[in-house]
Scaffold this motif. Structure first.
Motif, short mmCIF file in Angstrom:
data_model
loop_
_atom_site.label_atom_id
_atom_site.label_comp_id
_atom_site.label_asym_id
_atom_site.label_seq_id
_atom_site.Cartn_x
_atom_site.Cartn_y
_atom_site.Cartn_z
N ARG A 59 0.83 -1.21 0.00
CA ARG A 59 0.00 0.00 0.00
C ARG A 59 0.87 1.27 0.00
N ASP A 60 1.92 1.25 0.81
CA ASP A 60 2.84 2.40 0.85
C ASP A 60 3.55 2.60 -0.49
N ALA A 61 3.89 1.51 -1.14
CA ALA A 61 4.62 1.58 -2.40
C ALA A 61 3.82 2.31 -3.48
N ARG A 62 2.52 2.23 -3.40
CA ARG A 62 1.67 2.92 -4.39
C ARG A 62 1.97 4.42 -4.44
N GLN A 63 2.36 4.97 -3.31
CA GLN A 63 2.64 6.41 -3.26
C GLN A 63 4.04 6.75 -3.78
N HIS A 64 4.82 5.74 -4.09
CA HIS A 64 6.20 5.96 -4.51
C HIS A 64 6.44 5.57 -5.96
N THR A 65 5.35 5.42 -6.71
CA THR A 65 5.49 5.15 -8.14
C THR A 65 4.36 5.83 -8.89
N ALA A 66 4.69 6.28 -10.08
CA ALA A 66 3.66 6.87 -10.96
C ALA A 66 3.16 5.83 -11.96
N ASP A 67 3.75 4.65 -11.95
CA ASP A 67 3.41 3.59 -12.89
C ASP A 67 2.02 3.02 -12.56
N LYS A 68 1.04 3.30 -13.42
CA LYS A 68 -0.35 2.89 -13.15
C LYS A 68 -0.51 1.38 -13.09
N LYS A 110 0.83 0.25 -9.80
CA LYS A 110 -0.08 0.64 -8.72
C LYS A 110 -1.27 -0.32 -8.62
N THR A 111 -1.83 -0.68 -9.76
CA THR A 111 -2.96 -1.62 -9.76
C THR A 111 -2.53 -2.97 -9.20
N LEU A 112 -1.38 -3.45 -9.62
CA LEU A 112 -0.85 -4.72 -9.13
C LEU A 112 -0.61 -4.66 -7.63
N LEU A 113 -0.04 -3.57 -7.14
CA LEU A 113 0.24 -3.43 -5.71
C LEU A 113 -1.05 -3.43 -4.89
N SER A 114 -2.10 -2.81 -5.39
CA SER A 114 -3.39 -2.80 -4.68
C SER A 114 -3.96 -4.21 -4.57
N TRP A 115 -3.91 -4.95 -5.67
CA TRP A 115 -4.43 -6.33 -5.70
C TRP A 115 -3.65 -7.21 -4.72
N ILE A 116 -2.33 -7.13 -4.76
CA ILE A 116 -1.53 -7.97 -3.88
C ILE A 116 -1.73 -7.57 -2.42
N ALA A 117 -1.86 -6.29 -2.14
CA ALA A 117 -2.10 -5.84 -0.75
C ALA A 117 -3.38 -6.46 -0.21
#
Length: 153
Positions: A23-32, A35-42
């Motif tokens: 979840r924190d990593a989402r704020q450290h990348t602009a790669d959409k 971000k979507t992958l990180l949300s799903w895995i979280a």
């Protein structure tokens, strides 16, 4: 010797740290896409933590008192030594590209899978082993997805 509760606490911590980190990593990348992958895995990591917490509750209630009783402190300590990243917070200042972030998360998923594979070998309840195998499969899917994303770059 670690108790089964201690081992489950480690698993809960691995999953909770994973969820928070993704979840924190989402704020450290602009790669959409990332971000979507990180949300799903979280969300998956959150579900895994809930499952381990439920298993711990069963253990506390005495329903699975024999669960993992053979697991020795030395074995768990050896496994946990290799889990250093998984048990610590990620410093996103050191991760300045999406590729570095993905490589970091590949390591995280690899560590988690290794821990769960060893953990599974000490579980004698087929239904618990089956559920843990499902979690391992999901962690492997995370790993595979990160590797695919990295190979596309």
């Amino acid at each position: 010797m670690f108790s089964a509760q201690d081992i489950l606490d480690i698993a809960i911590r691995l999953e909770s740290n994973g969820e928070k980190t993704y979840r924190d990593a989402r704020q450290h990348t602009a790669d959409k896409e990332l971000k979507t992958l990180l949300s799903w895995i979280a969300r998956e990591e959150q579900n895994h933590a809930h499952w381990f917490a439920g298993l711990k509750d069963r253990l506390v209630q005495g329903k699975d008192h024999h669960l993992m009783a053979e697991l020795s402190r030395a074995l768990v300590e050896d496994v946990v030594k290799g889990q250093a990243f998984s048990l610590q917070e990620v410093n996103f200042k050191d991760i300045d590209t999406p590729e570095k972030m993905i490589r970091t998360f590949i390591e995280f998923e690899d560590d988690t899978i290794s821990f769960y594979e060893i953990l599974k070998s000490f579980i004698d309840d087929p239904s618990i082993a089956d559920q843990l195998e499902q979690i391992i499969s999901e962690e492997k899917k995370h790993l595979e997805t990160f590797r695919e994303l990295l190979s596309e770059r």
